[in-house]
Design a protein around this motif. Structure first.
Motif, PDB file in Angstrom:
ATOM      1  N   GLU A  34       0.838   8.576  10.389  1.00  0.00           N
ATOM      2  CA  GLU A  34       2.202   8.514  10.942  1.00  0.00           C
ATOM      3  C   GLU A  34       3.167   7.916   9.935  1.00  0.00           C
ATOM      4  O   GLU A  34       4.304   8.364   9.801  1.00  0.00           O
ATOM      5  CB  GLU A  34       2.219   7.666  12.211  1.00  0.00           C
ATOM      6  CG  GLU A  34       1.934   8.501  13.435  1.00  0.00           C
ATOM      7  CD  GLU A  34       1.504   7.646  14.618  1.00  0.00           C
ATOM      8  OE1 GLU A  34       1.892   6.466  14.683  1.00  0.00           O
ATOM      9  OE2 GLU A  34       0.766   8.177  15.470  1.00  0.00           O
ATOM     10  N   LEU A  35       2.687   6.902   9.219  1.00  0.00           N
ATOM     11  CA  LEU A  35       3.576   6.290   8.227  1.00  0.00           C
ATOM     12  C   LEU A  35       3.925   7.297   7.134  1.00  0.00           C
ATOM     13  O   LEU A  35       5.079   7.413   6.721  1.00  0.00           O
ATOM     14  CB  LEU A  35       2.939   5.038   7.614  1.00  0.00           C
ATOM     15  CG  LEU A  35       3.779   4.413   6.497  1.00  0.00           C
ATOM     16  CD1 LEU A  35       5.137   3.931   7.021  1.00  0.00           C
ATOM     17  CD2 LEU A  35       3.046   3.254   5.834  1.00  0.00           C
ATOM     18  N   TRP A  36       2.934   8.039   6.687  1.00  0.00           N
ATOM     19  CA  TRP A  36       3.235   9.014   5.611  1.00  0.00           C
ATOM     20  C   TRP A  36       4.244  10.053   6.108  1.00  0.00           C
ATOM     21  O   TRP A  36       5.077  10.519   5.348  1.00  0.00           O
ATOM     22  CB  TRP A  36       1.958   9.664   5.087  1.00  0.00           C
ATOM     23  CG  TRP A  36       0.922   8.714   4.544  1.00  0.00           C
ATOM     24  CD1 TRP A  36      -0.430   8.912   4.548  1.00  0.00           C
ATOM     25  CD2 TRP A  36       1.118   7.419   3.908  1.00  0.00           C
ATOM     26  NE1 TRP A  36      -1.074   7.828   3.979  1.00  0.00           N
ATOM     27  CE2 TRP A  36      -0.156   6.898   3.586  1.00  0.00           C
ATOM     28  CE3 TRP A  36       2.242   6.642   3.605  1.00  0.00           C
ATOM     29  CZ2 TRP A  36      -0.332   5.660   2.958  1.00  0.00           C
ATOM     30  CZ3 TRP A  36       2.066   5.397   2.995  1.00  0.00           C
ATOM     31  CH2 TRP A  36       0.805   4.932   2.679  1.00  0.00           C
ATOM     32  N   LEU A  72      14.290   2.609   0.986  1.00  0.00           N
ATOM     33  CA  LEU A  72      13.052   1.941   0.569  1.00  0.00           C
ATOM     34  C   LEU A  72      12.503   2.581  -0.715  1.00  0.00           C
ATOM     35  O   LEU A  72      12.122   1.895  -1.660  1.00  0.00           O
ATOM     36  CB  LEU A  72      12.019   2.039   1.698  1.00  0.00           C
ATOM     37  CG  LEU A  72      10.638   1.483   1.387  1.00  0.00           C
ATOM     38  CD1 LEU A  72      10.702  -0.028   1.136  1.00  0.00           C
ATOM     39  CD2 LEU A  72       9.651   1.768   2.526  1.00  0.00           C
ATOM     40  N   ARG A  73      12.466   3.888  -0.741  1.00  0.00           N
ATOM     41  CA  ARG A  73      11.934   4.586  -1.926  1.00  0.00           C
ATOM     42  C   ARG A  73      12.749   4.231  -3.152  1.00  0.00           C
ATOM     43  O   ARG A  73      12.205   3.915  -4.214  1.00  0.00           O
ATOM     44  CB  ARG A  73      11.972   6.111  -1.711  1.00  0.00           C
ATOM     45  CG  ARG A  73      11.037   6.616  -0.649  1.00  0.00           C
ATOM     46  CD  ARG A  73      11.332   8.070  -0.301  1.00  0.00           C
ATOM     47  NE  ARG A  73      11.013   8.971  -1.388  1.00  0.00           N
ATOM     48  CZ  ARG A  73       9.962   9.799  -1.423  1.00  0.00           C
ATOM     49  NH1 ARG A  73       9.134   9.846  -0.401  1.00  0.00           N
ATOM     50  NH2 ARG A  73       9.749  10.592  -2.450  1.00  0.00           N
ATOM     51  N   TYR A  74      14.066   4.303  -2.989  1.00  0.00           N
ATOM     52  CA  TYR A  74      14.934   4.016  -4.132  1.00  0.00           C
ATOM     53  C   TYR A  74      14.693   2.598  -4.642  1.00  0.00           C
ATOM     54  O   TYR A  74      14.514   2.364  -5.837  1.00  0.00           O
ATOM     55  CB  TYR A  74      16.405   4.197  -3.743  1.00  0.00           C
ATOM     56  CG  TYR A  74      17.343   3.895  -4.897  1.00  0.00           C
ATOM     57  CD1 TYR A  74      17.576   4.855  -5.886  1.00  0.00           C
ATOM     58  CD2 TYR A  74      17.954   2.659  -5.020  1.00  0.00           C
ATOM     59  CE1 TYR A  74      18.392   4.568  -6.962  1.00  0.00           C
ATOM     60  CE2 TYR A  74      18.779   2.374  -6.095  1.00  0.00           C
ATOM     61  CZ  TYR A  74      19.003   3.337  -7.060  1.00  0.00           C
ATOM     62  OH  TYR A  74      19.806   3.058  -8.136  1.00  0.00           O
ATOM     63  N   SER A  78       0.832  -1.206   0.000  1.00  0.00           N
ATOM     64  CA  SER A  78       0.000   0.000   0.000  1.00  0.00           C
ATOM     65  C   SER A  78       0.865   1.254   0.000  1.00  0.00           C
ATOM     66  O   SER A  78       0.504   2.268  -0.623  1.00  0.00           O
ATOM     67  CB  SER A  78      -0.999   0.000   1.156  1.00  0.00           C
ATOM     68  OG  SER A  78      -0.571  -0.731   2.274  1.00  0.00           O
ATOM     69  N   ALA A  79       2.019   1.172   0.659  1.00  0.00           N
ATOM     70  CA  ALA A  79       2.908   2.347   0.679  1.00  0.00           C
ATOM     71  C   ALA A  79       3.455   2.646  -0.725  1.00  0.00           C
ATOM     72  O   ALA A  79       3.790   3.795  -1.041  1.00  0.00           O
ATOM     73  CB  ALA A  79       4.062   2.108   1.641  1.00  0.00           C
TER      74      ALA A  79
END
Ligand code: MSP
Length: 696
Positions: A82-84, A350-352, A24-25
């Motif tokens: 919070e996750l965002w 993580l994004r990369y 979902s992220a």
């Protein structure tokens, strides 16, 4: 000054029945990259996410926990928010308010009710059988887990998505006359072929609409947890009418008589230059590309410009999903990276990984092991190492001053690097524009690799030893410096935190996010710039230690109070094409010959191969390993047609514990390499070799 062009970007709103996982992220991270990129291109961006808080599954999840649905969604909404924050998501509307919408908010109820009222009002003059919204008896089967109609007849049936029995629904409902929109929808797809992206999804949508387009129920009597129907409060809105409208609620729809009084709504949705993009996962395309435009047509409201459907993140060949229990969570990844490297790198790592590893639009595999490998290879050894080497040499030899810009005495090689820089700038831009994120990063990392090579060729540390070569030293470091600057700038949307830490080290001021992409290649001017203190940005991560820490933290989320690595998820092991991965945690990053000897490998000959219904990637393979024929499930269906496999000799891991997938047993694993795009390539033999022979 002309107004900035507008760009309104949405993620789907996430079901608030459980906490978010990496799958979902993924959508949110992708949207954040787009939002940051568009801002750097000079757009006025409204970027919105939110939570989908109505529906039976929320009611049931709350019941199971012994709390009210409102308590449940309040709890979970906080976790999303919070996750965002942890992931640095920049969901906001222009420079103003937070872009976060909840479907249980009073503003949203008003928006949904206004939209339906407006539609009914518009049709008042039409005969009843022509009105878009009407009442009718509904009887059918409905999957409460996937919130989807499974069939429009009462006979028992299983949900094709999750396989569970669908529930019987029989009641009077409000319907939307979707069938009446067939021609207008087909005209839309024809006149705006970019309306649905990627193209192959547009084809799917078109065929669906060309088929038997049925009217759909948009209210429920049997459910209590929802927005009441205006003037008929026994009914609540069916989740999709409710959920889709949230895209407009988030920017102020619902105010005033026609719902359009809010200036933000007019600016981002109805203005002639408004550009609305809904980013979604592929499984919800029909709701977005068929239902949603029809709902809007019926209300005579402008349509979004584009629906982009991306693929799924798979975990062991299956869609990561809470209901299947095969999830990875983002928080442990971010926190374990930060903790074990002692630097704030987890979010960018993580994004990369998510953007680099998967070709956007297609399905991609998620593996913690490849995440750590990517981090070490591309960030620690790649961008981080290059920046720190170049800056440290500048500090050491030139007292931290950038000698001269542009490159003082360019030779052939410097001109090549200059050209490459321009190419990378154009390529990264074009690729970001077409949401080809892995392509954009690949281009940027090409520059990093080239400059690494250039430094090895010219060895500035050797040039520095001879004063007569300092002109050249200055040239080499200037060229390398500027390439690092360009790479850092271009990588910013994906690596917002680390690039912002490199930026002042490069002697640059201000926030990278407020820089304009168009200014990137402007000459820097000839005055020397003082660089900041060089500091490593991406410390190397120990694979085993980090892996185990992530596991322990994830386990803590799954079973609060226990900090043991999970026994169900595979530890880093050989990349195999089988669905049956190892379940043992790694003991050490180096193994002994005895360890290796524990793996029994044999030559197998494929006797037959067939597809498995409902599993796009899996093949059921019967493989002869000499003294027996084994059934192995292998995740290679996208790379190999079953008929081309028969007779092939492959390498089989024969002493792996059997495992069940999709109700079938997999008894072994086929070895395969993985291409950069994640496609499997089977290991095979050039010489003749009988099945059953040992591989060692
Ligand atoms: N609530 C609806 C959307 C309503 S939008 C008006 C919904 N919610 S969801 O929580 O199930 O999914 C939200 C998004 O997360 C979808 O785009 C979905 O594709 C995405 N993902 C959930 N699991 C995923 C993966 N394993 N991989 C990639 N994306 C996935 O549907």
């Amino acid at each position: 000054m002309p107004d900035k062009p507008k760009f309104y970007l949405t993620t789907p709103i996430y079901y608030a029945n459980s906490r978010p996982h990496v799958g979902s992220a993924y959508t949110t991270i992708v949207c954040d990259v787009i939002a940051r990129y568009k801002r750097m291109c000079g757009y006025d961006v409204a970027f919105v996410t939110g939570t989908d808080e109505h529906g039976v599954n929320i009611e049931r999840a709350a019941e199971a926990k012994g709390i009210t649905p409102q308590q449940l969604v309040d709890e979970n909404e906080k976790i999303f928010r919070e996750l965002w924050k942890l992931l640095g998501i920049t969901n906001r509307i222009g420079n103003g308010g937070e872009g976060f919408v909840r479907t249980t908010s009073p503003e949203h109820a008003r928006a949904v009710q206004t939209l339906v009222r407006r539609t009914i009002e518009q049709d008042k003059h039409l005969p009843p059988d022509k009105r878009s919204i009407f009442k009718r008896k509904y009887e059918g089967r409905y999957c409460i887990y996937d919130n989807a109609y499974v069939s429009d007849t009462p006979e028992p049936v299983n949900c094709p998505t999750c396989g569970r029995p669908a529930e019987l629904i029989s009641e009077e409902n409000y319907f939307f006359r979707l069938s009446a929109y067939k021609d207008r929808l087909l005209d839309l797809y024809k006149s705006q072929p970019q309306f649905v992206q990627p193209d192959f999804r547009m084809n799917e949508v078109r065929s669906f609409v060309e088929g038997d387009l049925r009217d759909i129920s948009i209210s429920r009597k049997s459910i209590k947890w929802g927005i009441p129907w205006p003037g008929d409060p026994e009914h609540v809105f069916y989740v999709w009418y409710d959920a889709l409208t949230s895209y407009m609620t988030a920017i102020g729809y619902g105010e005033g008589e026609d719902g359009e009084a809010n200036p933000q709504f007019r600016k981002y949705w109805t203005a002639s230059d408004a550009h609305v993009l809904h980013m979604i996962g592929k499984e919800i395309i029909r709701f977005h590309a068929v239902y949603w435009p029809a709902f809007l047509m019926a209300a005579e409201l402008p349509l979004p410009k584009q629906i982009f459907a991306h693929g799924w993140l798979l975990f062991e060949q299956e869609k990561m999903s809470k209901s299947k229990g095969n999830v990875a969570y983002p928080e442990p990844i971010v926190k374990a990276f930060d903790e074990l490297t002692g630097a704030k790198v987890g979010n960018d790592a993580l994004r990369y990984y998510l953007l680099r590893e998967t070709v956007f639009g297609q399905d991609g595999n998620f593996s913690r092991e490849s995440l750590i490998i990517r981090y070490n290879a591309d960030l620690a050894n790649g961008l981080g190492n290059l920046a720190s080497r170049v800056l440290t040499m500048m500090e050491q030899y030139f007292d931290g001053r950038i000698p001269n810009m542009p490159v003082p005495w360019p030779g052939e090689r410097e001109k090549q690097i200059e050209n490459l820089k321009t190419w990378v700038f154009e390529a990264a831009r074009a690729r970001y524009d077409s949401f080809d994120f892995s392509g954009a990063l690949e281009a940027i990392w090409r520059l990093i690799a080239e400059v690494d090579k250039y430094l090895v060729e010219f060895q500035p540390w050797v040039l520095a030893k001879d004063k007569a070569k300092w002109d050249q030293l200055e040239t080499v470091l200037s060229a390398a410096y500027d390439a690092v600057r360009v790479a850092t700038f271009l990588a910013h949307p994906v690596l917002p935190e680390s690039t912002q830490r490199i930026w002042p080290q490069l002697g640059q001021v201000g926030k990278l996010g407020s820089e304009f992409l168009d200014d990137l290649l402007l000459p820097l001017g000839r005055q020397p710039v003082r660089i900041g203190k060089p500091e490593g940005v991406f410390p190397r991560a120990d694979k085993k230690e980090l892996y185990e820490r992530i596991e322990a933290m994830e386990n803590e989320i799954r079973n609060p109070g226990t900090a043991q690595p999970s026994a169900t998820s595979p530890a880093p092991a050989a990349t195999g094409a089988s669905a049956a991965s190892s379940t043992a945690p790694v003991a050490s990053s180096k193994i002994t010959i005895e360890d290796f000897a524990k793996v029994e490998l044999r030559v197998g000959r494929i006797d037959s191969a067939e597809r498995i219904q409902g599993a796009d990637k899996l093949l059921k393979i019967m493989v002869n390993i000499g003294d027996e024929v084994r059934q192995v499930l292998a995740g290679i269906a996208l790379a190999y047609a079953p008929e081309n496999l028969v007779g092939r000799k492959v390498v089989v891991v024969t002493n792996l514990a059997p495992r069940k997938m999709r109700g079938l047993e997999s008894n072994g694993m086929l070895l395969a390499a993985s291409t950069a795009d994640g496609n499997p390539v089977l290991c095979t033999f050039a010489e003749e070799i009988p099945p059953g022979s040992k591989v060692k």
